[in-house]
Scaffold this active site. Structure first.
Site: not given
Length: 251
Positions: A110, A213, A215
């Site tokens: 990001c 993303h 994560e």
């Protein structure tokens, strides 16, 4: 030494209102799942301490967070640009410089893709809704462990070799993005509206960044897991100083 732990430096998130450093667990857990040991770095622009920290890890994960200071790519702050953190910019600029010199693996997420591009001579959309008419929805609402849109992956790219697919579904939570690509970088994925969603430097053993993303998505999504595993594998294979100097094969 065989079976030496793979240590990954993770750049810190900073909460201005609370004056505190914090972390999204998914960054750490994605690295742990891939066999690495994540180390949350302190927020500091002390170059001597940063170099010591850098020498203690095998790669750097550049996390999301505040917007990149437009001054870094020669622009004034415009309406729509979000909160800045100049100390973090200074810290990550030095870590990025060291990754480039030492050829240690660097993965940006990001803010990471935006930071890589800005520091290497590219520019950013400061606020996509104002500057890219007709853009797809890039700022999804939670939960973030689901698909917001697809991206098309360049077949002749590191990213394709990692994912094994030329189209994947990704989550999306950002309002800035790559505008003019830095000269040393290659775009390797695009959103349906044409926005660059991944970049890499093919002269570097592992220098990759994604706008989405992993994560938030790695527990459900194979492509997100593959990104963490490829990054940790690169750190493992490129750990000694001789390999950093000469480059290495990560695949």
């Amino acid at each position: 030494m065989m079976n030496q732990p793979i240590m990954i430096g993770v750049t810190p998130l900073y909460d201005t209102q609370r004056d505190s450093v914090w972390m999204v667990p998914g960054y750490l857990n994605g690295i742990l799942d891939a066999g690495g040991i994540p180390i949350i770095l302190p927020l500091t622009s002390n170059m001597t301490k940063l170099r010591a920290l850098f020498d203690s890890v095998d790669g750097i994960l550049f996390t999301g967070g505040q917007d990149v200071d437009p001054a870094s790519y020669g622009e004034a702050v415009r309406q729509g640009c979000g909160e800045l953190c100049k100390q973090r910019d200074a810290m990550e600029e030095e870590l990025l410089r060291l990754c480039r010199i030492k050829k240690k693996p660097a993965y940006g997420i990001c803010r990471g893709i935006q930071f890589f591009n800005a520091m290497l001579g590219g520019t950013l959309y400061q606020h996509i809704p104002d500057e890219l008419p007709g853009a797809v929805e890039h700022h999804m609402k939670p939960p973030y462990d689901r698909v917001a849109h697809t991206v098309t992956v360049e077949r002749d790219s590191l990213l394709y070799h990692i994912l094994g697919r030329n189209e994947i579904g990704v989550n999306s939570y950002h309002h800035q993005g790559v505008k003019e690509l830095a000269p040393s970088l290659t775009a390797s994925a695009w959103a349906p509206d044409g926005l660059i969603e991944a970049i890499e430097d093919r002269r570097h053993p592992f220098f990759l960044a994604t706008q989405w993303h992993p994560e938030f998505f790695w527990e459900k999504d194979d492509s997100s897991r593959r990104l963490f595993h490829a990054f940790v594998r690169a750190c493992d294979q490129c750990r000694n100083s001789l390999v950093y100097a000469l480059g290495c094969d990560i695949l």
